[in-house]
Design an enzyme around this catalytic site. Structure first.
Site, PDB file in Angstrom:
ATOM      1  N   LEU A 140      -3.077  -5.147 -11.872  1.00 19.04           N
ATOM      2  CA  LEU A 140      -3.868  -4.816 -12.965  1.00 19.04           C
ATOM      3  C   LEU A 140      -4.926  -6.242 -13.160  1.00 19.04           C
ATOM      4  O   LEU A 140      -5.765  -6.300 -13.328  1.00 19.04           O
ATOM      5  CB  LEU A 140      -3.190  -4.539 -14.082  1.00 19.04           C
ATOM      6  CG  LEU A 140      -4.036  -4.343 -15.495  1.00 19.04           C
ATOM      7  CD1 LEU A 140      -4.850  -2.996 -15.113  1.00 19.04           C
ATOM      8  CD2 LEU A 140      -3.296  -4.376 -16.888  1.00 19.04           C
ATOM      9  N   GLY A 155       1.315  -9.572 -12.043  1.00 18.70           N
ATOM     10  CA  GLY A 155       1.405 -10.882 -11.060  1.00 18.70           C
ATOM     11  C   GLY A 155       2.433 -10.329 -10.210  1.00 18.70           C
ATOM     12  O   GLY A 155       3.316  -9.284 -10.438  1.00 18.70           O
ATOM     13  N   LYS A 185       7.993  -5.354  -4.836  1.00 17.35           N
ATOM     14  CA  LYS A 185       8.368  -6.052  -6.174  1.00 17.35           C
ATOM     15  C   LYS A 185       9.070  -5.067  -7.093  1.00 17.35           C
ATOM     16  O   LYS A 185       9.945  -5.197  -7.951  1.00 17.35           O
ATOM     17  CB  LYS A 185       7.045  -6.370  -6.950  1.00 17.35           C
ATOM     18  CG  LYS A 185       7.280  -7.105  -8.323  1.00 17.35           C
ATOM     19  CD  LYS A 185       5.989  -7.111  -9.107  1.00 17.35           C
ATOM     20  CE  LYS A 185       6.447  -7.491 -10.575  1.00 17.35           C
ATOM     21  NZ  LYS A 185       5.156  -7.879 -11.230  1.00 17.35           N
ATOM     22  N   GLY A 202       6.027  -4.390   5.388  1.00 16.03           N
ATOM     23  CA  GLY A 202       6.505  -5.714   4.724  1.00 16.03           C
ATOM     24  C   GLY A 202       6.621  -5.677   3.190  1.00 16.03           C
ATOM     25  O   GLY A 202       5.492  -5.323   2.740  1.00 16.03           O
ATOM     26  N   HIS A 203       7.681  -5.870   2.874  1.00 22.17           N
ATOM     27  CA  HIS A 203       7.821  -5.751   0.996  1.00 22.17           C
ATOM     28  C   HIS A 203       8.220  -7.053   0.698  1.00 22.17           C
ATOM     29  O   HIS A 203       9.097  -7.918   1.091  1.00 22.17           O
ATOM     30  CB  HIS A 203       9.017  -4.880   0.784  1.00 22.17           C
ATOM     31  CG  HIS A 203       8.832  -3.384   0.913  1.00 22.17           C
ATOM     32  ND1 HIS A 203       9.751  -2.388   0.814  1.00 22.17           N
ATOM     33  CD2 HIS A 203       7.855  -2.797   1.646  1.00 22.17           C
ATOM     34  CE1 HIS A 203       9.235  -1.147   1.368  1.00 22.17           C
ATOM     35  NE2 HIS A 203       7.784  -1.250   1.543  1.00 22.17           N
ATOM     36  N   LYS A 249       5.442  -2.000  -3.353  1.00 27.13           N
ATOM     37  CA  LYS A 249       6.901  -1.104  -3.706  1.00 27.13           C
ATOM     38  C   LYS A 249       7.915  -2.380  -3.833  1.00 27.13           C
ATOM     39  O   LYS A 249       9.011  -2.197  -4.182  1.00 27.13           O
ATOM     40  CB  LYS A 249       6.903  -0.183  -2.583  1.00 27.13           C
ATOM     41  CG  LYS A 249       6.050   0.942  -2.430  1.00 27.13           C
ATOM     42  CD  LYS A 249       6.185   1.867  -1.584  1.00 27.13           C
ATOM     43  CE  LYS A 249       5.931   1.517  -0.173  1.00 27.13           C
ATOM     44  NZ  LYS A 249       4.560   1.264   0.004  1.00 27.13           N
ATOM     45  N   ASP A 303       1.149  -0.354   0.814  1.00 29.30           N
ATOM     46  CA  ASP A 303       0.747  -1.982   0.545  1.00 29.30           C
ATOM     47  C   ASP A 303       0.587  -2.163  -1.208  1.00 29.30           C
ATOM     48  O   ASP A 303      -0.145  -2.607  -1.796  1.00 29.30           O
ATOM     49  CB  ASP A 303      -0.594  -2.484   1.178  1.00 29.30           C
ATOM     50  CG  ASP A 303      -0.443  -2.512   2.536  1.00 29.30           C
ATOM     51  OD1 ASP A 303       0.547  -3.027   3.083  1.00 29.30           O
ATOM     52  OD2 ASP A 303      -1.533  -1.827   3.213  1.00 29.30           O
ATOM     53  N   GLN A 362       5.469   2.637   3.601  1.00 28.90           N
ATOM     54  CA  GLN A 362       3.904   2.956   3.641  1.00 28.90           C
ATOM     55  C   GLN A 362       3.705   3.808   2.404  1.00 28.90           C
ATOM     56  O   GLN A 362       4.213   3.653   1.256  1.00 28.90           O
ATOM     57  CB  GLN A 362       3.714   3.782   5.051  1.00 28.90           C
ATOM     58  CG  GLN A 362       3.686   2.984   6.151  1.00 28.90           C
ATOM     59  CD  GLN A 362       4.984   2.567   6.836  1.00 28.90           C
ATOM     60  OE1 GLN A 362       5.877   3.280   6.734  1.00 28.90           O
ATOM     61  NE2 GLN A 362       5.268   1.391   7.419  1.00 28.90           N
ATOM     62  N   ASN A 371       7.558  -2.505  10.388  1.00 26.95           N
ATOM     63  CA  ASN A 371       6.290  -2.560  10.297  1.00 26.95           C
ATOM     64  C   ASN A 371       5.716  -2.527   8.694  1.00 26.95           C
ATOM     65  O   ASN A 371       4.687  -2.404   8.409  1.00 26.95           O
ATOM     66  CB  ASN A 371       5.329  -1.502  11.035  1.00 26.95           C
ATOM     67  CG  ASN A 371       5.766  -0.061  10.443  1.00 26.95           C
ATOM     68  OD1 ASN A 371       6.963   0.202  10.122  1.00 26.95           O
ATOM     69  ND2 ASN A 371       5.168   1.203  10.557  1.00 26.95           N
TER      70      ASN A 371
END
Length: 447
Positions: free
Chosen positions: A346, A429, A33, A55-56, A31, A28, A238, A53
Site C-alpha cells: 500500500l 512495508g 511475507k 522466490g518468496h 505471499k 509476486d 505464482q 522459480n
C-alpha cells in the site's frame, strides 16, 4: 474453543485450522511475507506446487531471506515445513537452499519433509527449457528457464523420475538411462545441440544422498496431523492468472496456482481445507510476455517499479507495472473461493495524487462479463477506470488501521465493496511487523 468442546460440536471430528494462501494476480504479490507472518499460528506449512522459480522474500529485522522451494514457515523455530507432491524439485537447488539456511543458523533437520512422489528436475530439463524458449523467438513466454516446464512435461508424459526413485539407486540408474538417451536425441534432433546428459545421473544420485533423510510420504504425514487437530497453512506459488488451466494461457506457469491445486498438490481432500486467503498488491505487476490490460505508461511504471522494488526475487528481471485490476481480482475470487484478501505494498502509492482502478473491460466496444479465454482477445480489451484520490502521506510501516490516511482507507473500502470480500490484512512495508490485521476479520481469528 477448547479441544473437547470442538469435538462435541463437530460430532467427534477433530477441529482444525486449514488455510490456503494463493496469489490473486500474476504472482509476486508478496505471499512470502504473508505466509511468514501467519506461520507462527500454524503447525505445518506446506508448499503445494511449482519449483524453484518461485522466490518468496522474507525480511526479519536486518536479515533478508529468499526461499525458492522450502516453505517460509521454516524460518519459525517450531513449525514443520512440507514440500508437497505437486512440486517439482531440483535436488541441487534444494541442497543449496538447505545449506544457505544452515549458514544462517536455521536447522531444518526433523522439520523439513519432502514428498516421495514429487518429481525431479534434472540439468537436462534446464538446458531444454532454455533451448525451447530461445526457439520461440518473438513469441517467448517469459519462462525462468529453470527446467520447471520440461519437468512437468515429463510428469504428464509418464516418463518423469521422482524423489522416491532416489531411494533405490540401481533402479534409478535403469530408469534414468532410458530417459537420458531420449533427451540426448531430443537435444540434437530438435535444437541441434550435441549434448550428452549421461553424467547427470550419478551427480543427481550424490545429491540424493544429502536429501534422502527428508523424503517421506507427506500425504500420510499431513492427513494424520490434520486428523489429530494440527493446523496447516498451504502455500501456493505464482498467481491465479498464471495457473495452467485458468490463467492467460499460454503465458502461464506449468502447475496449478489456484486453491484447487492445494488438495492435489499435497494429497489432502478438499473437505479438509476450510479457508482461502488471496494476496494482491495495491497495484498489479506481471513478468514476461502476455496480456496486461492495465499496464501503466513507462513514466508511471518506472516510479512504481522503483518505489516497489519490482524486480524478480529469483531472476532480477524488472516487472511490468499497472493499475489495480478488479476484473482480475473478481475472477480470482471466483476461481479460488477467496474469503479474505490481503493488500500488500500500500505504501508504494504514497506519492500518487490520483489512482486509477480498473472496474471493467470492453472488447470492440462491448462490455465483457467474463474473462477472455483467448490471449489474443485479452490483449485487445480496453479497461474501464474509476479515478480515486491519492493520499500524499506516508503509510510506510503503519501498524494500526486507524492511523492510515482517510484516502487510503477509502481506497481499501472501494476494493472491498467492489469485490464483496473483507480486507483481512494490509502490508505497509516488507518487514514482518509492517502489517495491519483489522480486528473482527477472519484472518484476525486465525492468528
Amino acid at each position: 474453543m477448547d479441544r473437547q468442546e470442538c469435538l462435541s460440536r463437530l460430532g467427534g471430528n477433530v477441529c482444525m485450522k486449514s488455510v490456503v494462501v494463493v496469489g490473486a494476480q500474476w504472482g509476486d504479490e508478496g505471499k512470502g511475507k504473508v505466509v511468514d507472518y501467519l506461520a507462527g499460528s500454524f503447525d505445518y506449512i506446506a508448499r503445494v506446487a511449482g519449483g524453484h522459480n518461485a522466490g518468496h522474500t522474507v525480511i526479519i529485522g536486518k536479515d533478508r531471506y529468499v526461499l525458492q522451494l522450502i516453505p517460509c514457515g521454516i524460518l519459525r523455530p517450531k513449525q514443520q515445513a512440507v514440500i508437497g507432491t505437486g512440486t517439482v524439485v531440483d535436488p541441487a537447488a534444494l541442497v543449496a537452499e538447505i545449506a544457505t539456511l544452515s549458514k544462517a543458523g536455521i536447522d531444518v533437520k526433523g522439520r523439513l519433509h519432502v514428498s516421495n512422489r514429487a518429481h525431479l528436475i534434472f540439468p537436462y530439463h534446464r538446458e531444454l527449457d532454455k533451448a525451447a524458449e530461445s526457439a520461440r523467438g518473438a513469441n517467448k513466454i517469459g519462462t525462468t528457464s529453470r527446467g520447471i516446464g520440461p519437468a512437468y512435461e515429463d510428469k504428464m508424459a509418464r516418463r518423469g523420475l521422482r524423489m522416491c526413485d532416489l531411494l533405490e539407486p540401481e533402479l534409478f540408474r535403469k530408469k534414468a538411462a532410458h530417459v537420458v538417451a531420449e533427451k540426448n536425441r531430443l537435444a540434437k534432433g530438435a535444437y541441434g545441440a550435441d549434448i550428452d546428459f549421461s553424467h547427470e545421473v550419478e551427480e543427481t544420485l550424490k545429491l540424493g544422498e544429502k536429501i534422502r533423510r527428508y523424503i517421506c510420504d507427506t500425504a500420510e504425514l499431513l492427513n494424520r496431523a490434520m486428523d489429530e487437530g494440527k493446523s496447516v497453512l498451504f502455500e501456493g506459488a505464482q498467481g491465479t492468472m498464471l495457473d495452467i488451466d485458468h490463467g492467460t494461457y499460454p503465458y502461464v506457469t506449468s502447475s496449478s496456482a489456484t486453491s484447487g491445486g492445494a488438495a492435489t498438490g499435497v494429497g489432502v481432500p478438499p473437505t479438509k481445507i476450510k479457508h482461502v486467503l488471496g494476496i494482491s498488491k495495491a497495484y498489479t505487476t506481471r513478468v514476461g510476455g502476455g496480456p496486461f490490460p492495465t499496464e501503466m505508461p513507462d513514466l508511471d511504471a518506472k516510479e512504481v517499479r522503483e518505489r516497489g522494488k519490482e524486480f524478480g526475487a529469483v531472476t532480477g528481471r524488472p516487472r511490468r507495472c499497472g493499475w489495480l485490476d478488479l476484473q482480475v481480482l473478481r475472477y480470482a475470487k471466483m476461481i479460488n473461493g477467496i474469503d479474505s484478501l490481503v493488500i500488500t505494498k500500500l505504501d508504494v502509492f504514497d506519492t500518487q495524487r490520483e489512482i486509477q482502478v480498473c472496474v471493467g473491460y470492453k472488447y470492440k466496444g462491448t462490455p465483457l462479463k467474463e474473462m477472455p479465454a483467448l490471449a489474443e482477445e485479452y490483449e485487445h480489451v480496453t479497461p474501464e477506470y474509476k479515478t480515486l484520490a491519492g493520499w500524499n502521506e506516508t503509510t510506510y510501516g503503519v501498524k494500526d488501521a486507524a492511523k492510515l490516511p482517510k484516502a487510503a482507507i477509502d481506497y481499501l473500502r472501494f476494493v472491498s465493496d467492489f469485490l464483496q470480500v473483507e480486507i483481512g490484512m494490509i502490508s505497509t512495508g516488507p518487514e514482518r511487523d509492517a502489517t495491519i490485521v483489522p480486528a473482527g476479520t477472519l484472518l484476525a481469528r486465525w492468528l
